[in-house]
Structure formats: structure tokens, C-alpha cells
Design a protein around this motif. Structure first.
Motif, PDB file in Angstrom:
ATOM      1  N   THR A 171       0.785  -1.059   0.079  1.00 35.69           N
ATOM      2  CA  THR A 171       0.066  -0.153   0.035  1.00 35.69           C
ATOM      3  C   THR A 171       1.077   1.399   0.250  1.00 35.69           C
ATOM      4  O   THR A 171       0.830   2.071  -0.862  1.00 35.69           O
ATOM      5  CB  THR A 171      -1.044   0.028   1.297  1.00 35.69           C
ATOM      6  OG1 THR A 171      -2.361  -0.640   1.107  1.00 35.69           O
ATOM      7  CG2 THR A 171      -1.616   1.025   1.528  1.00 35.69           C
ATOM      8  N   GLN A 172       1.892   1.258   0.834  1.00 35.65           N
ATOM      9  CA  GLN A 172       3.199   2.696   0.358  1.00 35.65           C
ATOM     10  C   GLN A 172       3.085   2.742  -0.955  1.00 35.65           C
ATOM     11  O   GLN A 172       3.269   4.054  -0.844  1.00 35.65           O
ATOM     12  CB  GLN A 172       4.166   2.151   2.161  1.00 35.65           C
ATOM     13  CG  GLN A 172       4.271   3.766   2.242  1.00 35.65           C
ATOM     14  CD  GLN A 172       4.920   4.007   3.353  1.00 35.65           C
ATOM     15  OE1 GLN A 172       5.913   2.637   3.685  1.00 35.65           O
ATOM     16  NE2 GLN A 172       6.707   4.471   3.922  1.00 35.65           N
ATOM     17  N   VAL A 173       3.660   2.083  -1.327  1.00 37.10           N
ATOM     18  CA  VAL A 173       4.442   1.872  -2.323  1.00 37.10           C
ATOM     19  C   VAL A 173       3.598   2.572  -3.566  1.00 37.10           C
ATOM     20  O   VAL A 173       3.766   2.911  -4.729  1.00 37.10           O
ATOM     21  CB  VAL A 173       5.022   0.685  -3.084  1.00 37.10           C
ATOM     22  CG1 VAL A 173       5.759   0.347  -4.314  1.00 37.10           C
ATOM     23  CG2 VAL A 173       6.347  -0.276  -2.039  1.00 37.10           C
ATOM     24  N   TRP A 174       2.059   2.033  -3.664  1.00 37.55           N
ATOM     25  CA  TRP A 174       1.150   2.256  -4.040  1.00 37.55           C
ATOM     26  C   TRP A 174       0.989   3.916  -4.043  1.00 37.55           C
ATOM     27  O   TRP A 174       0.683   4.701  -5.184  1.00 37.55           O
ATOM     28  CB  TRP A 174      -0.096   1.040  -4.070  1.00 37.55           C
ATOM     29  CG  TRP A 174      -1.053   1.223  -5.030  1.00 37.55           C
ATOM     30  CD1 TRP A 174      -1.529   1.429  -5.949  1.00 37.55           C
ATOM     31  CD2 TRP A 174      -1.759   2.982  -4.703  1.00 37.55           C
ATOM     32  NE1 TRP A 174      -2.241   1.429  -7.248  1.00 37.55           N
ATOM     33  CE2 TRP A 174      -2.824   3.239  -6.728  1.00 37.55           C
ATOM     34  CE3 TRP A 174      -2.187   3.884  -4.236  1.00 37.55           C
ATOM     35  CZ2 TRP A 174      -3.692   3.747  -6.609  1.00 37.55           C
ATOM     36  CZ3 TRP A 174      -3.682   4.816  -4.255  1.00 37.55           C
ATOM     37  CH2 TRP A 174      -4.173   4.589  -4.893  1.00 37.55           C
ATOM     38  N   GLU A 175       0.310   4.460  -2.760  1.00 33.85           N
ATOM     39  CA  GLU A 175       0.450   5.596  -2.605  1.00 33.85           C
ATOM     40  C   GLU A 175       1.676   6.320  -3.018  1.00 33.85           C
ATOM     41  O   GLU A 175       0.891   7.794  -3.086  1.00 33.85           O
ATOM     42  CB  GLU A 175      -0.300   5.974  -1.122  1.00 33.85           C
ATOM     43  CG  GLU A 175      -0.777   4.633  -0.122  1.00 33.85           C
ATOM     44  CD  GLU A 175      -1.578   5.069   0.617  1.00 33.85           C
ATOM     45  OE1 GLU A 175      -0.465   5.467   1.725  1.00 33.85           O
ATOM     46  OE2 GLU A 175      -2.236   4.632   1.639  1.00 33.85           O
ATOM     47  N   THR A 176       3.043   6.197  -3.056  1.00 28.67           N
ATOM     48  CA  THR A 176       3.632   7.082  -3.406  1.00 28.67           C
ATOM     49  C   THR A 176       3.983   7.551  -4.788  1.00 28.67           C
ATOM     50  O   THR A 176       4.091   8.469  -5.223  1.00 28.67           O
ATOM     51  CB  THR A 176       5.686   5.991  -2.995  1.00 28.67           C
ATOM     52  OG1 THR A 176       5.350   6.448  -1.744  1.00 28.67           O
ATOM     53  CG2 THR A 176       6.065   6.948  -3.773  1.00 28.67           C
TER      54      THR A 176
END
Length: 571
Positions: free
Chosen positions: A435-440
Motif C-alpha cells: 500500500t505504501q508503494v502504491w500511494e507513493t
């Protein structure tokens, strides 16, 4: 019907032995008329077709009036009697902007650029957005078949393709430049480069290669024929870099990135977008599972087969297709996690993009210099995965992931690459599993998309025309005289290896002394050959001949450079 009222040439109506005639003073032609034609001409500049018919119906039979209209249509096609762009200021009053650009795009109705829903190809859609923003900086006149205002700052002018050469002096007086679109058939455009009167010609190119080498060869022919003040535009640096392998002067290829309407294409509530799409197609899985999106024609060159393989590799994901139809894949058994969501009008596309978690762009076409849908998805904060070929990675930058692709040195059946399904699958899961990678990447995608605006594109076009107009002022005609003669060794000098030399005379075609002293200057045959070629051909044509005749490219380039220096210094 002819579309009266029309602006007439300078005409003189007269009768000889009771037979009416008209003398077209602009064309130096005398034409025999019927009585009804004579009366029509008297009304032609003030009355409409219907008004003329109504006025003359009391005096003439309907068939006679209809026959007269048909005869006038024939004369107009011959460029007689009626204005076809000769008096542009008189024929069409325009806004008071100081620049006017002539837009010449055969085969495309200019009205279509103002009805976005009629456009399907990304090239034409990009042109439509660019044209709308270009009106902030110039009046646009589309070469067409009548004089009328289309929109603020946009006009159609009665100038056909066949009229361009005849009207070149008037066009030069009126227009800041000519904007056109590269098409592989060159019958109308290539001859225009031969006329120094024309203002700079800027040719938009959206297909650097493809069609079995036809696109490349067509582009190279244009490059060779262009004057020093003409040029290409392309949406990405890739095109310039690609053609740098074929030409000596890649400065003719200018980068003109596309833009995006970031107010239309913007982030929305993703859960709500998915819910609405799920209700449309009746598939609740769209609301639950991560989604991968594809928005394009469902064809091989757009990567449709690769996309189906991705769906098969990832049964835990939903793969959505938005396009005109499923094409040849409609009759196939496709993976159960592949969902066709239909074709939607442009104002609905932001909703489609926002229903995607990842945008997949597996195109392998030789016409992908930019990837407009990639930028639109990014503007909606959807991270893209694209193949590592052509100009698309330069659009994505660090705001998406680039998958491996097998790139071909030569295109085959319009295909120039094969995106690796395994690499695409890996990149898609990298985004969706963290999720963090996607949000970035989602935030980066939106921020990078905001850098691409249509206003920047429009201003860039004006800047390019300004640069080309400056280059036009520096063009010099080659008037130096030279002859080729057998070479004999001079007493006291080393024997000449060459059996033939070129001899440069110290004068030009006006018998002006243009060199230091009244003498002849021996030149190598290659230098003299280039000097002769440049009397009637372009620098790029000389380049092609030198590349064929001189084995050492460094020496060939040096020959062209010094001969051009000589011409410029003695202009």
C-alpha cells in the motif's frame, strides 16, 4: 448549391454580338456566359443561393438556373471567377492577433477538432486540445473549401491544396507559418519545400516508424526535401534520438510534448468509482479485488494479447478493458477475471481511470511516441506500468514502473517491440502488494502529470515558429560558379593524384567578385560536387549523396560543413 454569397475576382462583364462574356482579369481568361449566368454574377457577392433562385425564378426556368449553378461549380474548381484565397484580408475578417497560422491537414474536417467525441485516434485528440490552446497566441486558418468562422480565433479559408503553390506569395504575406501533420502520402507536401516564398512549415509527427519501414522512409524524404527553415515536431525526445541514427542534423526534430486537461482528469473517490462501474457491468468483483486497467483499441499492436496473458497470470486481480469493442477477441474464451466495461464518452473517462488501481499500457506499436492515455491515467493518480521502448518511459519518468520489452531493430507488420508479460506481471504486483508503494507512486503520478499542460504545448509551437523564422532570414542562395576539369600536375608541384578537379571561380552568377583575388581555386571533386548540388538542392540532399559516395562519415560531414561555410561567407 455553390454557397453564395462569394467574393469574386476582378471581373468585366460585356456582350459581343449579343453573346454575354465575362473577363476574369485576375486569371486573364474570357469566358462565355448564358444570360442567367450573367444575372447570377451580378447578385453573387450579396445574395444567398436561395435568394438568387427566388429572384431569378420569375425570369428563367428552374432547369436553366440549376444548369448555371453547375457550370459555375466547374469554373470554381478551375480556380476561375470566385475567390480562392487571393485576397485573404478581404475574404475573412479575423481577430487582431498579430500572428496567423495556416493549418493544412488534408482529409480531416476542421469541425471535428471542436467535437471531441468524433475523434478516436490519440493523434487527432491531441491536435484538438493543442488547437484550442493555440488560439490564445495566434489566429488559426484551416485550408478548406469556404470562408467562415469556426470558433473564436479559428477560421476556414477557401484555399485548396491545389491553390497553395499559386498563392504562395499571398500566403507568405499573410501567415506566420504553416502547421501540418505528417502523413505517409507526400504528393501535396513535398513540392512545397521547393518554394522559398513559403513561411516556415512545421510538420507534426506522431509515428516515427511502422508500416514495414514506410513511415521511416517517408520521414527521411521530408527531412531531405525541407528547407533550412522547416522542421518536425514529435511528442518525445525519443523521436529525435531515434532519427539521429539516420540523419546528420537531428535539430530538425523538435520535441513538442502533449498535455493533459488536469481539471477533467483528476483523482476521485476510488471506492465510489469502482462501485459505479461494477453496477454498470453487473460485476461486484470490481468493488472487492484490486483492478488493472486498459483503455485503448483492443488490437494486437496495442498489446491486447499481452493483456489477456497478464489476466491469465494473475487470477487474483480484475483486469478491465475499456474500448470501442473487444474486436477479434469477442469470439474467444477469455480469462474469467477479464471484464469488458464498454466504450464511454470522454467526460466519463475520468471515472473509468479512477476505477483502476494500476494502468497497464502494453502497446507495441511503432506509433507510440508518447502515450496520451498514460498521462490521463497519471493525472487521475493511477500509477502506470509501461514497456521499455519508444517515448512512453520519458512520459512516466519516476511516477510509474517500466517493464522489460524485446525491442526490434526493424519494425515487422507495424510492431516494433514485444512487452514481456512476466515483467509486466511483476511490476503490477509490486504496486498492488504494498500500500505504501502504491500511494507513493499514485502521488508522483498526479504531480508529474501536472507538468504537462496544453498551454505549454501551444507556447512551444509559437516559439518554434519564431526560431524557424529567424533561420529563414539566414538562408543563402548558392550563386558561386564552379566547373569540373581534368587535372594536370603543375611544374614544381607534386603530381596530382586526382585525374579531375573542381575549379571555383572568383565570381558568382551576378559576376560579382566575391573572393580575395581574381583567381581560380582548385577544390577536391567532392567539394565541387556538393557546391553544385546545393545550387538546386537542399543541404540534406547533399548529405544523402555524400553518405553514399564518401566511405568515411567524418570526412563526409567535414566536406559538407566547409562547403556550406563557403556559401554562407560569400552570400
Amino acid at each position: 448549391m455553390l454557397g453564395f454569397p462569394k467574393i469574386l475576382h476582378q471581373l468585366h462583364l460585356f456582350e459581343e454580338d449579343s453573346v454575354p462574356y465575362v473577363a476574369d482579369l485576375d486569371k486573364a481568361r474570357v469566358i462565355e456566359l448564358s444570360a442567367v449566368m450573367m444575372d447570377i454574377l451580378k447578385l453573387a457577392e450579396t445574395q444567398t443561393d436561395d435568394a438568387i433562385v427566388e429572384t431569378l425564378s420569375a425570369s428563367y426556368e428552374e432547369d436553366d438556373i440549376s444548369e448555371a449553378f453547375e457550370r459555375f461549380a466547374e469554373l470554381e474548381r478551375e480556380g476561375l471567377l470566385f475567390n480562392r484565397g487571393e485576397d485573404l484580408e478581404r475574404s475573412l475578417a479575423t481577430e487582431s492577433k498579430w500572428r496567423k497560422l495556416l493549418v493544412v491537414i488534408p482529409g480531416i474536417n476542421p469541425d471535428s477538432f471542436f467535437d471531441i467525441e468524433t475523434l478516436s485516434a490519440g493523434t487527432n485528440m491531441a491536435l484538438a486540445y493543442m488547437i484550442r490552446h493555440l488560439t490564445k497566441y495566434a489566429d488559426l486558418h484551416f485550408a478548406g473549401s469556404r470562408n467562415r468562422k469556426i470558433a473564436d480565433g479559428v477560421y476556414e479559408v477557401d484555399i485548396s491544396i491545389d491553390d497553395l503553390v499559386r498563392l504562395r506569395s499571398k500566403i507568405a504575406e499573410t501567415y506566420y507559418g504553416i502547421l501540418t501533420l505528417h502523413q505517409e502520402h507526400e504528393r501535396w507536401l513535398l513540392p512545397l519545400y521547393r518554394y522559398p516564398e513559403f513561411p516556415p512549415i512545421l510538420v507534426q509527427n506522431h509515428a516515427p516508424r511502422g508500416h514495414g519501414g514506410q513511415a521511416i522512409n517517408s520521414m527521411l524524404r521530408h527531412y531531405a526535401a525541407m528547407r533550412d527553415c522547416d522542421g518536425f515536431t514529435a511528442p518525445s525526445d525519443y523521436v529525435r534520438d531515434f532519427y539521429a541514427g539516420y540523419v546528420w542534423d537531428p535539430s530538425f526534430f523538435n520535441t513538442l510534448p502533449n498535455g493533459v486537461d488536469s481539471r477533467l482528469f483528476c483523482p476521485m473517490d476510488k471506492a465510489a468509482a469502482k462501485r459505479e462501474i461494477a453496477e454498470w457491468v453487473g460485476d461486484e468483483r470490481i468493488e472487492i479485488a484490486p483492478t488493472v486497467g486498459y483503455l485503448s483499441r483492443v488490437q494486437s499492436e496495442k498489446g491486447a494479447s499481452v493483456y489477456l496473458k497478464l489476466a491469465a497470470l494473475n487470477p487474483h486481480l480484475i483486469f478491465m478493458i475499456a474500448g470501442p469493442d473487444m474486436g477479434r477477441y469477442a469470439s474467444r474464451e477469455v480469462p474469467k477475471n477479464l471484464v469488458y466495461v464498454g466504450f464511454h464518452p470522454r467526460e466519463k473517462l475520468p471515472l473509468i481511470y479512477n476505477a483502476f488501481d494500476v494502468y497497464c499500457f502494453p502497446s507495441m506499436s511503432g506509433e507510440e511516441t508518447f502515450g496520451l492515455t498514460v498521462l490521463e491515467a497519471m493525472a487521475c493518480a493511477v500509477p502506470p506500468v509501461v514497456p521499455n521502448f519508444d517515448g512512453v518511459p520519458s512520459v512516466v519518468g519516476d511516477a510509474g514502473l517500466v517493464a522489460d520489452a524485446d525491442n526490434f531493430d526493424q519494425d515487422i507488420a507495424t510492431l516494433v517491440s514485444y512487452p514481456c508479460p512476466m515483467s509486466f506481471s511483476e511490476k503490477i504486483n509490486t504496486l498492488l502488494n504494498n500500500t505504501q508503494v502504491w500511494e507513493t507512486f499514485s502521488e508522483k503520478a498526479r504531480q508529474r502529470a501536472l507538468l504537462f499542460t496544453w498551454d505549454k504545448t501551444a507556447r512551444r509551437i509559437v516559439q518554434l515558429f519564431e526560431m524557424l523564422r529567424q533561420k529563414k532570414k539566414l538562408i543563402n542562395r548558392n550563386r558561386l560558379l564552379n566547373v569540373f576539369a581534368p587535372a594536370q600536375p603543375v611544374e614544381g608541384e607534386a603530381p596530382e593524384r586526382e585525374k579531375c578537379r573542381s575549379v571555383l571561380l572568383s565570381m558568382n552568377t551576378h559576376y560579382e567578385r566575391c573572393l580575395m583575388r581574381d583567381a581560380v581555386y582548385p577544390l577536391p571533386v567532392e567539394d565541387g560536387l556538393v557546391l553544385s548540388i546545393l545550387k538546386n538542392h537542399t543541404t540534406r540532399e547533399a548529405e544523402s549523396i555524400l553518405a553514399e559516395l564518401v566511405t568515411d562519415e567524418t570526412e563526409a560531414r567535414a566536406i559538407l560543413k566547409r562547403v556550406r561555410g563557403l556559401i554562407n561567407a560569400t552570400a
